[in-house]
Design an enzyme around this catalytic site. Structure first.
Site, PDB file in Angstrom:
ATOM      1  N   CYS A 139       0.852  -1.075   0.121  1.00 13.57           N
ATOM      2  CA  CYS A 139      -0.012  -0.049   0.150  1.00 13.57           C
ATOM      3  C   CYS A 139       0.878   1.252  -0.086  1.00 13.57           C
ATOM      4  O   CYS A 139       1.683   1.545   0.940  1.00 13.57           O
ATOM      5  CB  CYS A 139      -0.814   0.085   1.290  1.00 13.57           C
ATOM      6  SG  CYS A 139      -1.932   1.553   1.332  1.00 13.57           S
ATOM      7  N   ILE A 200      -0.898  -6.367  -9.768  1.00 17.73           N
ATOM      8  CA  ILE A 200      -0.143  -5.184  -8.801  1.00 17.73           C
ATOM      9  C   ILE A 200      -0.893  -4.686  -8.091  1.00 17.73           C
ATOM     10  O   ILE A 200      -2.233  -4.436  -8.373  1.00 17.73           O
ATOM     11  CB  ILE A 200       0.528  -4.626  -9.846  1.00 17.73           C
ATOM     12  CG1 ILE A 200      -0.187  -3.631 -10.793  1.00 17.73           C
ATOM     13  CG2 ILE A 200       1.885  -5.359 -10.610  1.00 17.73           C
ATOM     14  CD1 ILE A 200       0.538  -2.817 -11.855  1.00 17.73           C
ATOM     15  N   ASN A 201      -0.338  -3.847  -7.189  1.00 17.93           N
ATOM     16  CA  ASN A 201      -1.126  -2.783  -6.395  1.00 17.93           C
ATOM     17  C   ASN A 201      -1.095  -1.662  -7.212  1.00 17.93           C
ATOM     18  O   ASN A 201      -0.552  -1.642  -8.521  1.00 17.93           O
ATOM     19  CB  ASN A 201      -0.465  -2.775  -5.010  1.00 17.93           C
ATOM     20  CG  ASN A 201      -1.771  -2.070  -3.951  1.00 17.93           C
ATOM     21  OD1 ASN A 201      -2.447  -1.536  -4.467  1.00 17.93           O
ATOM     22  ND2 ASN A 201      -1.680  -2.655  -2.634  1.00 17.93           N
ATOM     23  N   THR A 202      -1.276  -0.532  -6.658  1.00 20.80           N
ATOM     24  CA  THR A 202      -1.495   0.872  -7.330  1.00 20.80           C
ATOM     25  C   THR A 202       0.034   1.297  -7.781  1.00 20.80           C
ATOM     26  O   THR A 202       1.145   1.103  -6.647  1.00 20.80           O
ATOM     27  CB  THR A 202      -2.011   1.845  -6.673  1.00 20.80           C
ATOM     28  OG1 THR A 202      -1.684   1.954  -5.205  1.00 20.80           O
ATOM     29  CG2 THR A 202      -3.639   1.540  -6.720  1.00 20.80           C
ATOM     30  N   GLY A 274     -10.556  -3.765  -9.761  1.00 20.19           N
ATOM     31  CA  GLY A 274     -10.694  -2.915  -8.717  1.00 20.19           C
ATOM     32  C   GLY A 274     -11.528  -1.589  -9.164  1.00 20.19           C
ATOM     33  O   GLY A 274     -12.644  -1.464  -9.024  1.00 20.19           O
TER      34      GLY A 274
END
Length: 313
Positions: A139, A200-202, A274
């Site tokens: 995060c 992936i995350n952001t 998402g």
């Protein structure tokens, strides 16, 4: 109205580690809450699984406002893991969630220390409906936690080993794209005992208000998500799926059935959706409905076969 025949199509079934999912479509953590709002629009039992909102040991209000900024093909957020804390999630949110969703639940767990990760995973272990822990070490919106654990091989390995000692649940590590070498970090997670990976995350981004000449968000920077990050996600999923032997959940910019197929051609066993949910509340259902026709257009017999072929190629 969803076509229930298509939604029950056995060609859509996939395996995610020890889990058998009716389809590969999973709402991503942070973009679906605990499902209450979306349950007003459609039957959530059509979903393959749900990854609930990122959870920490103690309640968090999150970052100061404003914490969202629009982009041409996506958004920036700096919410900062706002959540009611692990105990409230277990005692209140999950029982309510189980009243309208009966499929597998993925628990997205974050923390600011190894002890916090350990304790959250220990408490969520054995909770009815929770089948996988999604360890959020990526995060970009919190200081002193989250991404700080996901930017080096050593710290990723350390947190994976710590939580594996506390839970019998499969542990999937959600990786950050904000690193130099995603493959090394993925391998470190696998070597430390991770049962799967999610990526992936952001991406880390920023917007500036031309009138005030200052950053739009109070936290200055935030996580960039939406359609524009899809090619980055596909590239990283491809690299990791071909370097590691554990299952991969692909995530990042997915907004159509074709995107799901492309992500699985890159080697993903399942796919999280998402930001598309924030644009269209029925995005996941619509993607599931569209998958059989999309598979027919490209001569795909089963999604399971598609993943196997991709991993071999």
């Amino acid at each position: 109205m969803e076509n229930m025949k298509d939604l029950a199509d056995h060609r859509l079934e996939v395996s995610l580690g020890p889990l058998r999912l009716k389809n590969p479509v999973i709402p991503a953590s942070g973009c679906f809450g605990y499902g209450y709002v979306m349950a007003r629009f459609y039957d959530l039992d059509v979903l393959g699984a749900i990854s609930f909102k990122g959870t920490t040991l103690h309640p968090r209000f999150g970052n100061p406002l404003p914490r969202v900024a629009e982009c041409a093909s996506g958004m920036l957020n700096s919410v900062g893991l706002q959540n009611p804390g692990i105990d409230a999630v277990i005692s209140r949110e999950l029982p309510m969630m189980r009243s309208f969703f009966h499929g597998p639940i993925i628990a997205n767990i974050s923390g600011f220390s190894l002890d916090e990760y350990r304790e959250c995973c220990r408490r969520i272990d054995g909770v009815p409906g929770v089948k996988i822990i999604e360890l959020n070490v990526s995060c970009p919106n919190v200081h002193g936690g989250g991404m700080s654990f996901g930017t080096s091989c050593e710290s990723v390995a350390e947190v994976v080993k710590a939580v594996k000692a506390e839970t019998s649940l499969p542990v999937f590590v959600k990786l950050s794209p904000n690193v130099t070498d995603i493959v090394s970090i993925a391998r470190a997670a696998e070597d430390a005992g991770a049962d799967g990976l999610c990526l992936i995350n952001t991406l880390l981004g920023m917007r500036i208000d031309l009138k005030t000449r200052r950053p739009i968000m109070a936290n200055k920077m935030g996580g960039f998500s939406g359609r524009d990050i899809f090619p980055v996600a596909v590239r990283m999923v491809w690299q990791v799926a071909h370097a590691c032997s554990i299952p991969v959940i692909g995530c990042g910019g997915v907004s159509s059935a074709e995107d799901v197929l492309e992500m699985m051609m890159a080697g993903a066993n399942a796919v999280e959706v998402g930001t598309a949910n924030l644009i269209n509340p029925t995005a996941c259902r619509d993607i599931i409905c569209d998958l059989p026709a999309a598979m027919d257009r490209y001569g795909i017999k089963t999604l399971e076969e598609l993943v196997s072929t991709a991993r071999e190629g």
